[in-house]
Motif scaffolding. Structure first.
Motif, short mmCIF file in Angstrom:
data_model
loop_
_atom_site.label_atom_id
_atom_site.label_comp_id
_atom_site.label_asym_id
_atom_site.label_seq_id
_atom_site.Cartn_x
_atom_site.Cartn_y
_atom_site.Cartn_z
N ALA A 81 34.66 60.41 36.27
CA ALA A 81 35.62 59.54 36.97
C ALA A 81 36.77 59.16 36.04
O ALA A 81 37.92 59.07 36.47
CB ALA A 81 34.91 58.30 37.49
N MET A 82 36.46 58.96 34.75
CA MET A 82 37.51 58.63 33.79
C MET A 82 38.54 59.74 33.68
O MET A 82 39.73 59.49 33.63
CB MET A 82 36.91 58.45 32.39
N VAL A 83 38.06 60.97 33.62
CA VAL A 83 38.98 62.10 33.51
C VAL A 83 39.87 62.15 34.75
O VAL A 83 41.10 62.29 34.65
CB VAL A 83 38.22 63.43 33.32
N GLY A 84 39.26 62.00 35.94
CA GLY A 84 40.04 62.00 37.18
C GLY A 84 41.10 60.92 37.17
O GLY A 84 42.26 61.15 37.49
N PHE B 83 34.59 63.19 39.56
CA PHE B 83 35.98 63.34 39.11
C PHE B 83 36.92 62.84 40.21
O PHE B 83 37.88 62.11 39.95
CB PHE B 83 36.30 64.81 38.81
N ALA B 84 36.62 63.27 41.45
CA ALA B 84 37.47 62.90 42.59
C ALA B 84 37.50 61.38 42.80
O ALA B 84 38.51 60.82 43.22
CB ALA B 84 36.98 63.59 43.86
N THR B 85 36.39 60.72 42.47
CA THR B 85 36.32 59.26 42.61
C THR B 85 37.39 58.60 41.73
O THR B 85 38.10 57.70 42.17
CB THR B 85 34.91 58.77 42.22
N GLY B 86 37.51 59.08 40.49
CA GLY B 86 38.53 58.53 39.60
C GLY B 86 39.93 58.81 40.11
O GLY B 86 40.82 57.96 40.03
N VAL B 87 40.14 60.01 40.66
CA VAL B 87 41.45 60.37 41.18
C VAL B 87 41.82 59.45 42.35
O VAL B 87 42.93 58.93 42.44
CB VAL B 87 41.49 61.85 41.64
N LYS B 88 40.85 59.23 43.24
CA LYS B 88 41.13 58.43 44.44
C LYS B 88 41.47 56.98 44.08
O LYS B 88 42.35 56.38 44.68
CB LYS B 88 39.92 58.48 45.40
#
Lengths: 396, 284
Positions: A81-84, B83-88
């Motif tokens: 989540a950090m990378v995203g 990853f998508a969670t962080g993007v959102k």
């Protein structure tokens, strides 16, 4: 642009919320406040002893700053989540301890390969495995360096006190932003839970760095290029219509995957190495005490540097020419300075809360005729001044 | 030749031309999924600049990344939803879409799938279920039908497959639908709904892998696999009145849930507003 933390609103909020002055706080809290002052506005984590107070402080403080706290389902999800979030322009951090750090290693490698700025705090505890969950240790020195697979550079810092933790966390963010890279901070369970005086500065006194953004469409089209020759590509953030492609596979300068051409892999991985090696001035840092005339050199890091300084001071009172060298950035190791100091010393002692890890780095830079000796203690209890002093006397 | 193809296929405008042709095997269902996704985006008149597509590892992860022309994040195995969670959270106004396979999202990534549904974060997941690990050479997946043959179940599969849509619906998603690549128009409609629903949405697409799955299970032609889907698909309305024995080996298709639940990112921002209010931090 949307890199958060520098807008007048954020400065106003910090000024309103945190009065400069002396506070009595845990090392973990000092890390959290350092992150907040550095502009961190996204924290994703999974609770683990002895790091949990960092998460708790961030969960309490971030909403006041319009920042985001996420408690993820596990450590792997946290770093993912950090990378995203980092690709959307947020400054991001997580904190964990040994077992969680192990789980994060694969995505730490992903962050290295995709050149994603993030700060990962590892509050070291005793191991292997669950070990002594509530006790401090310094056993992750090489996990930070070699935990993920492949040829990769890494930057790791290690503070020596609560006050130091505040400023080293700020520095970790600045390095991550300037070099577009993940930065590991090797903290430890002892400092994490020690309450001591921490001076919170005025936000105006804090240097805050921001990642390089593309100046034009051309730079934005090469998210992994090197237009400025310093190895650091400008980062085209998501959501700006650049159609950026990011992959952990070997990629060309335009981001597209190419795993078949040897030169592409060679060029990419060597540039990522050059970016770190060639920018030592951005992150290299060490402390020295009485090293000018030291015949017996103590080299120590993190929590152990404190009793080591006490021992050196007492040795000096006894007329022993002892000195102390403390790498604050432990990876890449300050080898050149170590080599210079090693030439002058007759004996080198390396106290650490493990069975001998940083001593191997020291060994790489000193000659065989120097007496090199580890002062090692495990079991979760920090080394004392007397334990180190005894060893100094032994080689004096 | 290439120019001719580009002018014949209107959806080509959504693709990264420099990444074509695709690496997908002839007869793979991935092309159908990409086509359906592009059509859904087109029919909703979404600007690809407002899309971020995230994928994991495996054949199906390639469907949208690198081929779909948007911001694309091709991540580690199983972790795309995290990853998508962080993007959102960073880009709440963009549509964040995850396209990946069953092995990636439901096996190694199963935990993230369930928890994203529980959290009800506004992400659309298109899960391509081909019952097998295609890219690694046709090994057993958690979705492989009971009794089917794979390279690591050469005699027969003794495990029972995970029912992905049922699991995600139970975990709390706002929208869940399952179709096969033989139900293209329904699939496009479902992807459109999934993209517009506020909350976690999952579209499971049962998709043919003639090379790794079909070949080992007496269906080496893609068309045979599509006929198998059509013959064994049961609409969810009908399935409700069928016994577990009758449903053995069948594909239940249709919309599993379509409901409104509080969404994670809006809840997060609402909380931030409340905290700001409580501590008197809002600018006067």
């Amino acid at each position: 642009m949307i890199i958060r933390g520098d807008e007048p609103e954020q400065i106003r909020l910090i000024k309103k919320l945190y009065k400069p002055g002396n506070y009595f706080m845990q090392g973990n809290e000092a890390v959290a406040y350092g992150a907040i002052f550095a502009g961190c506005r996204f924290y994703a984590g999974y609770p683990i002893t002895p790091s949990s107070e960092i998460a708790e402080t961030m969960a309490r403080e971030l909403p006041k700053l319009r920042g985001y706290y996420l408690q993820m389902e596990d450590e792997i999800g946290s770093i993912a989540a950090m990378v995203g979030a980092s690709w959307t322009g947020l400054k991001v951090m997580t904190a964990t301890a040994g077992p969680g750090f192990s789980l994060m290693q694969e995505n730490l490698g992903y962050a290295v390969m995709t050149e994603t700025p993030l700060v990962l705090v590892d509050v070291q505890r005793s191991g292997p495995s669950t070990g002594q969950a509530t006790k401090g240790a310094q056993g992750d020195f090489f996990q930070a360096r070699w935990g993920t697979h492949g040829d990769h550079p890494i930057i790791a810092l290690s503070p020596t006190s609560g006050q130091d933790a505040f400023w080293e966390t700020v520095r970790a963010f600045n390095i991550a932003e300037k070099l577009r890279t993940p930065v590991v901070m090797l903290f430890d369970g002892v400092l994490a839970h020690t309450r001591e005086l921490v001076k919170i500065p005025d936000i105006e006194e804090v240097e805050i760095a921001y990642r390089k953004l593309p100046k034009n469409e051309e730079e934005a089209k090469l998210p992994f290029g090197d237009p400025h020759g310093d190895g650091v590509p400008p980062m085209p953030l998501f959501g700006h219509g650049y159609f950026t492609h990011v992959t952990g596979s070997t990629h060309k300068e335009n981001g597209l995957r190419d795993v078949y051409t040897p030169e592409v892999h060679d060029r990419l991985v060597r540039r990522i190495h050059r970016k770190i090696e060639g920018n030592r001035h951005v992150y290299e840092k060490y402390e020295e005490h009485f090293t000018d005339d030291a015949e017996i050199l103590v080299v120590s890091w993190g929590v152990t540097a404190r009793p080591a300084l006490g021992a050196v001071l007492e040795a000096r009172e006894e007329g022993i020419k002892a000195g102390l060298f403390v790498p604050k950035t432990v990876h890449p190791f300050p080898g050149e300075r170590m080599r210079e100091l090693g030439k002058k010393a007759r004996a080198i002692l390396v106290p650490e809360m493990n069975l001998g890890q940083m001593i191997l780095e020291v060994q790489r830079f000193v000659n065989d005729d120097v007496l090199l000796k580890g002062v090692n203690k495990i079991g979760g209890v920090p080394l004392t001044v007397n334990e180190i002093l005894r060893e100094i006397r032994g080689v004096a | 030749m290439a120019k001719e193809i580009y002018s014949r296929y209107p959806m080509i405008k959504y693709l990264r031309k420099e990444a074509l042709p695709t690496a997908l095997c002839p007869g793979c269902g991935g092309g159908t999924v990409l086509n359906a996704f592009a059509n859904a985006v087109d029919r909703l008149k979404l600007d690809p600049k407002d899309l971020v597509v995230v994928s994991g590892i495996g054949c199906s992860a390639w469907i949208a990344s690198p081929y779909f022309l948007a911001d694309t994040l091709h991540t580690t195995h199983g972790r795309s939803i995290a990853f998508a969670t962080g993007v959102k959270v960073g880009l709440p106004d963009k549509k964040v879409v995850v396209i990946s396979g069953d092995g990636d999202l439901a096996s190694i990534g199963g935990n993230h799938l369930i928890h994203a549904a529980r959290r009800n974060i506004d992400i659309t997941v298109i899960l391509v279920n081909n019952f097998i690990y295609g890219m690694t050479g046709g090994q057993l997946a958690p979705t492989t039908p009971y009794g089917a043959k794979t390279t690591t179940s050469p005699y027969r599969n003794i495990e029972h497959p995970l029912q992905i849509s049922e699991t995600v619906a139970a975990a709390g998603a706002s929208y869940v639908a399952r179709w096969t690549t033989a139900h293209v128009y329904q699939l496009i409609e479902s992807i459109k709904k999934a993209l517009t629903v506020k909350g976690f949405s999952l579209v499971e697409v049962i998709s043919q892998c003639p090379v790794q799955f079909g070949r080992r299970n007496r269906m080496k032609e893609p068309a045979e696999m599509l006929r198998w889907y059509l013959k064994n698909s049961v609409p969810i309305s009908k399935a409700k009145n069928m016994s577990p024995e009758e449903l053995e080996g069948k594909f239940v298709i249709g919309e599993f849930v379509n409901r409104q639940r509080p969404e994670f990112v809006s809840e997060l921002n609402k909380l931030i507003d409340e905290v700001q209010e409580h501590f008197g931090l809002k600018e006067e």
